[in-house]
Scaffold this motif. Structure first.
Motif, PDB file in Angstrom:
ATOM      1  N   GLY A   1       0.834  -1.200   0.000  1.00  0.00           N
ATOM      2  CA  GLY A   1       0.000   0.000   0.000  1.00  0.00           C
ATOM      3  C   GLY A   1       0.865   1.245   0.000  1.00  0.00           C
ATOM      4  N   GLU A   2       0.236   2.322   0.407  1.00  0.00           N
ATOM      5  CA  GLU A   2       0.878   3.639   0.269  1.00  0.00           C
ATOM      6  C   GLU A   2       1.687   4.025   1.517  1.00  0.00           C
ATOM      7  N   ALA A   3       0.980   4.256   2.599  1.00  0.00           N
ATOM      8  CA  ALA A   3       1.612   4.774   3.816  1.00  0.00           C
ATOM      9  C   ALA A   3       0.661   4.556   4.981  1.00  0.00           C
ATOM     10  N   PRO A   4       1.193   4.485   6.192  1.00  0.00           N
ATOM     11  CA  PRO A   4       0.294   4.336   7.343  1.00  0.00           C
ATOM     12  C   PRO A   4      -0.613   5.554   7.500  1.00  0.00           C
ATOM     13  N   GLY A   5      -1.834   5.323   7.953  1.00  0.00           N
ATOM     14  CA  GLY A   5      -2.734   6.404   8.334  1.00  0.00           C
ATOM     15  C   GLY A   5      -2.709   6.546   9.856  1.00  0.00           C
TER      16      GLY A   5
ATOM     17  N   GLU B   1      -3.024   3.226  11.816  1.00  0.00           N
ATOM     18  CA  GLU B   1      -1.830   2.392  11.627  1.00  0.00           C
ATOM     19  C   GLU B   1      -0.656   2.961  12.439  1.00  0.00           C
TER      20      GLU B   1
ATOM     21  N   PRO C   1       0.035  -2.195   9.369  1.00  0.00           N
ATOM     22  CA  PRO C   1      -0.576  -1.608   8.180  1.00  0.00           C
ATOM     23  C   PRO C   1      -2.032  -2.026   8.003  1.00  0.00           C
ATOM     24  N   PHE C   2      -2.803  -1.173   7.375  1.00  0.00           N
ATOM     25  CA  PHE C   2      -4.182  -1.481   6.986  1.00  0.00           C
ATOM     26  C   PHE C   2      -5.036  -2.022   8.145  1.00  0.00           C
TER      27      PHE C   2
ATOM     28  N   SER D   1     -10.186   1.160   5.673  1.00  0.00           N
ATOM     29  CA  SER D   1      -9.814   0.528   4.401  1.00  0.00           C
ATOM     30  C   SER D   1      -9.156  -0.828   4.645  1.00  0.00           C
TER      31      SER D   1
ATOM     32  N   ASN E   1       3.944  -1.201   3.175  1.00  0.00           N
ATOM     33  CA  ASN E   1       3.650   0.063   2.514  1.00  0.00           C
ATOM     34  C   ASN E   1       4.897   0.602   1.837  1.00  0.00           C
TER      35      ASN E   1
ATOM     36  N   HIS F   1      -7.137   1.117  -4.527  1.00  0.00           N
ATOM     37  CA  HIS F   1      -6.956   1.203  -3.079  1.00  0.00           C
ATOM     38  C   HIS F   1      -8.314   1.016  -2.412  1.00  0.00           C
TER      39      HIS F   1
HETATM   40  N1  URA Z   1      -3.610   2.917   3.466  1.00  0.00           N
HETATM   41  C1  URA Z   1      -2.426   2.397   3.038  1.00  0.00           C
HETATM   42  O1  URA Z   1      -2.074   2.530   1.870  1.00  0.00           O
HETATM   43  N2  URA Z   1      -1.702   1.739   3.927  1.00  0.00           N
HETATM   44  C2  URA Z   1      -2.071   1.550   5.182  1.00  0.00           C
HETATM   45  O2  URA Z   1      -1.338   0.918   5.926  1.00  0.00           O
HETATM   46  C3  URA Z   1      -3.297   2.095   5.589  1.00  0.00           C
HETATM   47  C4  URA Z   1      -4.051   2.776   4.725  1.00  0.00           C
END
Ligand code: URA
Length: 227
Positions: free
Chosen positions: A83-87, A90, A96-97, A101, A123, A197
């Motif tokens: 994925g992209e990055a922690p929110g 997270e 992650p995730f 989502s 991520n 996503h």
């Molecule tokens: N969206 C992401 O791309 N990664 C995460 O870990 C959480 C949300």
């Protein structure tokens, strides 16, 4: 200080061992990692890689993170989701995730007979960008060697790039997801499939069918490799 020495200190500090410095070498001098220098992660095992990530100060995101979000799952998985990055959630939980989502991602995994324990989830970047903004290119490149080492250690049969930022970073393009999905790509010699996503799918549920098709394509690539 050379990079191996810098990494050794980061590793020792991360596992709670005090690092003694020669007189004159102040904390300030060793505190800032050079984000422009390449980092050598090729020799790191999982433990050392995790320690290097959690001690990382290569970009400014370390100043605002609660903790790094390394990744989760089976270290020998056939499937790797990136994925992209922690929110915010997270960043709080270190996994992650795990937000809204993430729940949808869990359902997507279940639809192809997988779970967060059977795949590996990571991520592009390991620290939360403030206010959930997109990662800056220099943040993604500071983090790239960690992800590359994760991919090498997992050695998956398929990578699923989850969303635009992940796909664009992994494939080195600025193409939209609609043009990247539905095809077999590769990163090094690992096949890669792009999908939407889950945060986007929550906003546009009519696209879930396409995402299902992407996961079926990924599954057929895994089965082909297993045959
Ligand atoms: N969206 C992401 O791309 N990664 C995460 O870990 C959480 C949300």
């Amino acid at each position: 200080m050379n990079l191996n020495e810098q990494q050794r200190r980061a590793y020792l500090e991360a596992i709670g061992i005090d690092v003694w410095l020669p007189r004159g070498e102040t904390d300030e001098e060793v505190d800032v990692q050079d984000e422009t220098a390449a980092i050598a992660t090729d020799d790191l095992d999982w433990l050392a890689l995790r320690a290097a990530v959690s001690a990382c100060t290569r970009c400014t995101l370390h100043e605002t993170r609660t903790q790094t979000v390394f990744g989760v799952g089976d270290p020998n998985a056939d499937w790797m989701f990136i994925g992209e990055a922690p929110g915010a959630e997270e960043d709080r939980r270190g996994e992650p995730f795990v937000g809204r989502s993430g729940k949808l991602l869990d359902q997507m995994l279940a639809a192809v007979g997988q779970s967060r324990q059977s795949v590996f989830i990571a991520n592009i970047i390991k620290c939360r960008p403030p206010h959930n903004r997109d990662p800056a290119p220099e943040e993604a490149s500071s983090c790239r060697a960690y992800l590359e080492r994760q991919i090498a250690l997992v050695n998956p049969r398929i990578i699923v790039a989850v969303g635009k930022i992940a796909a664009q970073n992994l494939l080195g393009t600025d193409a939209p997801v609609g043009r990247m999905r539905g095809k077999r790509h590769s990163v090094g010699n690992v096949p890669l499939v792009v999908t939407y996503h889950p945060a986007y799918l929550l906003r546009s549920p009519s696209q879930k069918r396409k995402s299902w098709e992407d996961l079926c394509l990924a599954r057929s690539i895994v089965r082909e490799a297993q045959a």
